[in-house]
Design an enzyme around this catalytic site. Sequence first.
Site, PDB file in Angstrom:
ATOM      1  N   GLY A 130       0.811  -1.203   0.000  1.00  0.00           N
ATOM      2  CA  GLY A 130       0.000   0.000   0.000  1.00  0.00           C
ATOM      3  C   GLY A 130       0.841   1.247   0.000  1.00  0.00           C
ATOM      4  N   SER A 131       0.214   2.356  -0.392  1.00  0.00           N
ATOM      5  CA  SER A 131       0.841   3.669  -0.447  1.00  0.00           C
ATOM      6  C   SER A 131       2.111   3.589  -1.298  1.00  0.00           C
ATOM      7  CB  SER A 131       1.121   4.186   0.957  1.00  0.00           C
ATOM      8  OG  SER A 131       1.175   5.593   0.960  1.00  0.00           O
ATOM      9  N   GLY A 132       3.299   3.782  -0.711  1.00  0.00           N
ATOM     10  CA  GLY A 132       4.518   3.651  -1.500  1.00  0.00           C
ATOM     11  C   GLY A 132       4.675   2.266  -2.093  1.00  0.00           C
TER      12      GLY A 132
END
Length: 842
Positions: free
Chosen positions: A643-645
């Site tokens: 997730g995210s990065g």
Amino acid sequence: MKNLIISTLLITLLLSLPLHAQVAPDFLTLPYYSVADVDNAFSTFVNPAGLGIKNGYSHFIIAPIDENEKNYDFGLVLGGQFFGFTCEFIRNDLTANRNRYTTGFGLGKEWLYGGVAYSWTSGLDRQNNWDAGVIVRPLRFISFGAVVHGINQPRVFDKYLNKNTLTSPGCDLGVAFRPLWLLHNSLNWFGNRLTFNADAKLRKYDYTYLQSGMIDINNTDNYDENIEWYFGANVEILPGVIGNFTYSPELEEGPHQHDEKFVAGVTIKIGIEETGYISDKENGTGWVGFTELYHPTILKKKHERFVKIKLQGSLIEYQSDNSIWRPKQRTLYELIRQIERYGEDPDIAGIVIRFDNFSAGWAKLQEIREALLDFEYSGKSVVAYLENCGNGGYYIASVADQVFMNPVGRLNLSGLAVHSMYLRGTLDWIGINPQFTRTGRYKTAMDQYTRENMSNGEREALDYVLDELFDIYIKDIADGRGYIEEQMLELIDDGPFTAADAFSAGLVDSLIYDDQIEDVLKYFFNKKVTLITEKKQEKYIKPDYTWYDLREKTVAIIFATGAITTGESSEGGLFSGKTMGSSTMMRAIRKAREDKKVKAIVLRIDSPGGSVLASDIIMREVKRCGEDENPKPVIVSMSDVAGSGGYYIACMADTIIAMSGTITGSIGVISGKMSFNDLFKKLKIKSETLTRGKHADMWNIDHSFTDEEWTKLNKETNQYYQTFLERVAEGRDLEIYDVDSVAQGRIWTGEQAADRKLVDLTGGLAFAIQVAAQSANIREGESFRIKLLPSGYDFDLGNEFMSAAMRNMPENLQKLVGVLNTETNWEDGESLLLMPYTIEIE
């Protein structure tokens, strides 16, 4: 072509050594091996290059059998992997007893092997001897070998001439051919069962032995007048039964002259035991011994063999080879491959899984369960043994044919829970002011510091994900144990269970102790059952007789694990977790991209994200794989969390694959700092700062943001968020508006992400490898190699020592230390693409 040229030059170099004459007293008659097809302890005699082939050690006693006279000669053959040692004891010679001792060393990799052998004698006035050999295997079906004997031109005292005579190098050249590989290169074991070979032994003698024992010093022979030819075939008639056939035409001159001869023999391999005999009707040679690796056979009575796999501690994604203080941990990839190997092994009837404080993330649990299901589909059995078992362990165990439990064990089958900890009250109490900004309603990564309770956005996202995971959990366990889902829900609400209650509810099948498992298995199968440990099963590893093929394609698996940081990756230490360094990842991706053998890349991601800068550097390298002159497909395989990065570095891949329980998405940005101004006041700590520039001390920990600095911080965060949306829109071929609608920092399961076009397919690492192979135009059934990257992390003695010390800390304390020290991974003021939390199954 370049590799073939190099191998040709190496052989030419060996053959260019001075070749004048060869005078070597005969020793034992050995089992015939071609110099191009030898890879056991006999390599020391035949071609020391074969010692570099990693097919385990072997040890034999050999003895010639002469029908016309008693024979007390014998030999010992030891070694076979890197090193070999042989002894020959001649006891029926007309002149004197003599012995020869030979030691050899070999090294090599993939398609090229080289080695040297050194021998010395007793009972002969003969100088010690050096040999050198090479084996080249450029294709699956062909192998070349060459050996130069007597490179040092050993001196021999000739009693007839009463003088020392220098002997000169002789040369053996050979080629081996496996025609069955030409039929189809996916035949694997079948392709190795028939091998033809042809060898030429080149010798030159400056004088010739006569039958009377005298020497004709006026006869000088050339190499082409003393070529001794051998043509042979080895065929595995049945598993473990190998026929050996050799034909040698008449040799008219030289001390080794002989009539046309035909030699036949048989080798019988029963597990690690081996015996063989060859004969030319008059004389023969027999040998008996054992090998390190196991050879399948139909001659040995089969038992129903079950292998006990003990799942203990945390299951990780990847471990560097550079670690010396950390114990070897089991990785998911190794476990899945192990189960696959057991499924392919006809001698293994089943697996017994035992759990001991085992923990793993959601997606890893699913992948293990799927691997065990595939194992069962192959017609084999899975048995689970529980003592104290939690939700995750039982999720795996539910797939088993039989579930056994310790009579006083405990089954903590109680459902799923997500825990969120909030430190804002504590931080206010001690005088620390968390100052963070974020993009998106659901980007709650810093809520644990900035809030005292769960926000509506966090609650909404967590409830949605938890419902999906719980549905998967209930459905899979119900299917495995033969319940309907409503029954399973009732059982969950009745948990946790004692062993007796679990048995009464039908959650386990028998209550037994560990040492009774084998007897119970005998009862179920009504035949002899052998239960062995993984370590003992290693003794049954089969040798790999398959030759390398330079044409064979490679799929690289690059493990992208840990929080994303700039610089080098780290295995972590006492005050930091495992990190994914942008420099390390950039090198690994570039190495795979530039490797001509690598045809596709699997990027295996298990990361909550991290630095915006580091994520963008890694993402760019992924994108470049498709922009080169010869583009390579990149297939992302998401583990527990990406997730995210972790999603940022995935978005430019050709295909994104996640397990249904993977946590992904969280497309958003956070930025800020911790202000210690109030804490310093409480502690009477004073500081003074001299600045040049209006915002020079913006990121100082004893300075709170001004309104203008808050404006700058929000502007920067929104710009990075816009960049994130653009990257995803480009990589996923979506409109920015559509990406924003599923972004806002919100997390999704893999199944939910697939519905929103953030993920293409659902499946595990094994499925991702198949997709990568198809993307690389590797035909179904065609073999290919796997290359694991990165090859290692920078070694840090301090972190190694701290990590070793941390293992003795309580698990909960380890987690708390990890949470409190997360920020040490990033620079002050660095914008982050970071997941708000991780979800664990307890």
